[in-house]
Structures are given as C-alpha cells and as structure tokens.
Design a protein around this motif. Sequence first.
Motif, PDB file in Angstrom:
ATOM      1  N   ALA A  26       0.823  -1.213   0.000  1.00  0.00           N
ATOM      2  CA  ALA A  26       0.000   0.000   0.000  1.00  0.00           C
ATOM      3  C   ALA A  26       0.856   1.262   0.000  1.00  0.00           C
ATOM      4  O   ALA A  26       0.528   2.246  -0.679  1.00  0.00           O
ATOM      5  CB  ALA A  26      -0.920  -0.016   1.223  1.00  0.00           C
ATOM      6  N   ALA A  27       1.950   1.247   0.751  1.00  0.00           N
ATOM      7  CA  ALA A  27       2.802   2.439   0.818  1.00  0.00           C
ATOM      8  C   ALA A  27       3.422   2.747  -0.542  1.00  0.00           C
ATOM      9  O   ALA A  27       3.467   3.902  -0.977  1.00  0.00           O
ATOM     10  CB  ALA A  27       3.893   2.240   1.862  1.00  0.00           C
ATOM     11  N   VAL A  28       3.897   1.709  -1.232  1.00  0.00           N
ATOM     12  CA  VAL A  28       4.501   1.915  -2.550  1.00  0.00           C
ATOM     13  C   VAL A  28       3.454   2.378  -3.559  1.00  0.00           C
ATOM     14  O   VAL A  28       3.714   3.274  -4.367  1.00  0.00           O
ATOM     15  CB  VAL A  28       5.181   0.613  -3.025  1.00  0.00           C
ATOM     16  N   LEU A  29       2.266   1.795  -3.519  1.00  0.00           N
ATOM     17  CA  LEU A  29       1.214   2.182  -4.463  1.00  0.00           C
ATOM     18  C   LEU A  29       0.736   3.611  -4.212  1.00  0.00           C
ATOM     19  O   LEU A  29       0.397   4.331  -5.160  1.00  0.00           O
ATOM     20  CB  LEU A  29       0.039   1.205  -4.371  1.00  0.00           C
ATOM     21  N   ARG A  30       0.702   4.037  -2.955  1.00  0.00           N
ATOM     22  CA  ARG A  30       0.346   5.428  -2.673  1.00  0.00           C
ATOM     23  C   ARG A  30       1.392   6.381  -3.247  1.00  0.00           C
ATOM     24  O   ARG A  30       1.063   7.421  -3.822  1.00  0.00           O
ATOM     25  CB  ARG A  30       0.192   5.641  -1.164  1.00  0.00           C
TER      26      ARG A  30
END
Length: 301
Positions: free
Chosen positions: A64-68
């Motif tokens: 999720a952090a990378v996709l954000r």
Amino acid sequence: MTHPQVAPALARGPETAPEVVPARHPLRWIAAVLVLAAVCAAVFSVATNENFQWNVVGAYFGTAAVLRGLWLTIWLTAATVLLGFALGTLLAVLRLSGNPVLSGLSWGYVWLFRSIPVLVQLLFWFNIGALYPVLGFGSFSVQTVDLLTGTVTAVIGLVLHEAAYAAEVVRGGILSVDGGQLESAQALGMTRWRVLRRIVLPQAMRAIVPPAANMLIGTLKGTSIVSVIAVHDLLHSVQLVYNRTYQVIPLLLVATVWYLILTTLLTIVQYYVERYFSRGAQRVPTPWQRLRAALAGGIAR
C-alpha cells in the motif's frame, strides 16, 4: 523485310530484367548474435544473483505504501505536464506577438526559470514562508506554512520550471509552420486566434509531440526530486521503507521497476500520438513492420 541480324533477337523475345539480390552482411548478423548473447548473459546474471533479493522486491512491489507513492508520482507528473504546457503555450504565443512588452516578459520568464536548477526552485518555494510569513488580501490572511504544503510546493516549482521549457518547444513547433499559410489565412479574413487554433497548432503538433513526449518522460523521472522536500512520491515511499528495514537495494529496485513500467507505457502512447499527427505527411511503420523489414533485410513501406 526483317534485317538478318535483327531476326534472331526478335525470336528470343524481350529480355527479362536481371533479378535484384540484396547484399548480404554476415558481419552484421555475427555482431547481432554477440550482442544478444551479452544481453542474455547480463539478464541471467541479474536474475540469478541472490544479492538483488528478488523475493524482497516481490514482497514490497505492490504494498500500500509503494502504491500510494506511485499514485502521487503519476498525479504529480500529469498535473505538471498539463499545467506546464498550458502556461508554456501562453508564453510561446506572447513571445511571438508583436507587442514588445509581452514578448519581453515571456523571454524574461523563460530565461529566469531555465537558468535556475529545479532543485533550487523547489527549496526556494518550500522556504518561501521565511520571506512572506503571511499571505492575504484585506482582512483575509493565512499562514504561508499552512497554505503551501509540500505537495503544493512541488506542483508550483515543477510547473513553473516545466512551463519555461514547454514554451520553447511550442514556439519551435509554431515556427515550423510555413508562413505563407498564415498570410493566406489572414487574407481570407480569419482572426489570429482562429488561425492559431485551426491552422498553426494542428501542423505544429508534428514538431511539438516528440520533444513534448520526451519532456513528459523526463518529468516522470524528475518528480523523484520532490523527495528532498518530504513529498511522499514513489522514491520517498521506498526510502521510508529501507530506512526502517535497511534493505536498500531491493527497495530501490522496486522503484526502478515501476519507473520502467511507466516509461514503457508512455513510450507506447508517444508512438501512436506521433503516428496520428504524422498522417498525411508520412506513413510511420509499426514496430511489427519494422521487425519484419529488419528480418527480411528490407525497408518497411
């Protein structure tokens, strides 16, 4: 009566044209095989080297952090290009106007923002609160630090920088259009705005699209610089992870692969946009046509 020396020639009939055989280039194919072998060896080495920690890359690739961070990078790139080219087009038109004041202002803008590195611009706008702590009109006022967040600062700095280069790209495209067409359109009573919209820009796009697409890809990669002002783009997101896990190489590979995917998609879009605007002028062969022509040793038509 047929001449005796001509009769045998007539009996043989018309001579057929000699068959054209393309020249063979064995060294070219040997070089291609050697290069392909070197590339395959390099890919195999990277894929099998345990130090790259591909299992860690796969584990963090879709978190999720990378996709954000990826979404913010895409959003920031789109906003920068759209607003930058909108402002750049206006600056290009002003630069080509007959008004010396407007032309001079446009030239001064391009000169100023092309002279200052984008990193310096971002740091300047990020610290603008030191010069203007409060911004307001009349009774309305707001703290600068509350108004100019990191993301807003990144958009302002990147757009102003992009517009300076976009102005020169658009101006070069406009100047590539034959001046005789402009004179003919004005003789027919068309307004300058209509001439620009209906005649100049459609033809200028042939010269604008390639450098504009190159700028778009450059902007996509250049957004990584906003990590210095703590904007959570793709690079900053993976930096936060490897600062905690100390897995620097695999996390940098996560960002690298995502940048490769986005750049590849933009390159494909660039190809078809160029093909669209080049219709009527030249027929651009598709990649499959180029591949078949290369294998056949010919030229795609």
